[in-house]
Design a protein around this motif. Sequence first.
Motif, mmCIF file in Angstrom:
data_model
loop_
_atom_site.group_PDB
_atom_site.id
_atom_site.type_symbol
_atom_site.label_atom_id
_atom_site.label_comp_id
_atom_site.label_asym_id
_atom_site.label_seq_id
_atom_site.Cartn_x
_atom_site.Cartn_y
_atom_site.Cartn_z
ATOM 1 N N ALA A 1 27.920 17.485 27.208
ATOM 2 C CA ALA A 1 27.152 17.754 25.987
ATOM 3 C C ALA A 1 28.004 18.447 24.924
ATOM 4 O O ALA A 1 27.797 18.229 23.721
ATOM 5 C CB ALA A 1 25.930 18.606 26.315
ATOM 6 N N GLY A 2 28.964 19.258 25.344
ATOM 7 C CA GLY A 2 29.786 19.972 24.378
ATOM 8 C C GLY A 2 31.036 19.241 23.943
ATOM 9 O O GLY A 2 31.807 19.742 23.112
ATOM 10 N N LEU A 3 31.264 18.039 24.491
ATOM 11 C CA LEU A 3 32.506 17.321 24.222
ATOM 12 C C LEU A 3 32.399 16.316 23.079
ATOM 13 O O LEU A 3 33.413 15.863 22.556
ATOM 14 C CB LEU A 3 32.969 16.582 25.491
ATOM 15 N N PHE A 4 31.171 15.945 22.724
ATOM 16 C CA PHE A 4 30.976 14.913 21.706
ATOM 17 C C PHE A 4 30.043 15.427 20.619
ATOM 18 O O PHE A 4 29.121 16.194 20.884
ATOM 19 C CB PHE A 4 30.394 13.642 22.338
ATOM 20 N N ASP A 5 30.277 14.966 19.405
ATOM 21 C CA ASP A 5 29.472 15.430 18.270
ATOM 22 C C ASP A 5 28.087 14.778 18.245
ATOM 23 O O ASP A 5 27.100 15.432 17.926
ATOM 24 C CB ASP A 5 30.204 15.129 16.955
#
Length: 337
Positions: free
Chosen positions: A239-243
Amino acid sequence: MGTKGETLSARKAAVLRAVVEGYISTTQPVGSSHVSEIADLGVSTATVRNEMLALEQAGYLSQPHTSAGRIPTEKGYRHFVDTLTDVSGTLGRTERQQVRAFFDTTHSELEQMLADTSALLADLTAYAALVVAPQHSTATIRSVSLVDLSERLVMALVVYENGSVDKRTIEVDRPADSVEMARASTQLTDLLAGSPASALRDRELAHALTPLATRVLDSLADLSDAEEQLYVGGAASVAGLFDATETVRSVLGILEKQLVVVSLVRDILDRGLTVAIGSETGVAPLAECSLIVAPYEVAGQPVGSIGVLGPTRMNYPQALAAVAVVSQNLGHRLSAP
């Protein structure tokens, strides 16, 4: 690590490397002034700007906005990855000690060890980690033993050279005494030790067995059909790796499809790659992802594979080093007697 592309001049390669490394570390488009600072090329910013324009025209960089900053394309990442040399130093001493300590102290059964290994790799890289268990049909059988559970129930334990164990509870026609159980265990071990799991379905082997051993062999026949098990660690970090929320949803959806992921990892290795970037995965929902994979070996033979899945802007040197160290240590741990 992949198919070598066209050759770039040393200066263009240095500029491209500076843009890739800058974008990986900042996630922001990289400008010529930043490249001049970190690449130490001894040329003017205007010359660097011209080189970046040439790299853009050749397809290695793109300009997402009208600002001067540029980001790598798949072709740019591919060149960067293919020209990496020794990445071993990119994994810190603390991380290497963490890996060694984990494999020195783990005494879990294979399934738990592989699940814990995926968590370890996810922790080292901050990406989603994949561990594909040893393929059942080719796993070599070490021994078969029988345990008396009750009058009509027997548990068969099939132990493999790679450390995995299959357990099967079998209902028998009549109670078996300890002598009969021991004889059946010895017969089955003598018959199957050193053979792949696929031998469990070979009916030609059963002609000289006791009735109990025959009944056990019949019950174990489908074990060789078991699908390769996939263990995924660090899925929550996606969830924190892609915008884009939609990208996160798509990637998580793929990670839940065990057969798709196992087939993808095998396909990448079959193509002789260790890194698949964006569209190279051949899976549309992973267009913004890169996947680094490596086999792990037992007694010199590849038995399974591990990998990490992250955005195309992943830290390739560090992730490659982490995958290499974990795969080597896992192989050594499974090869230990």
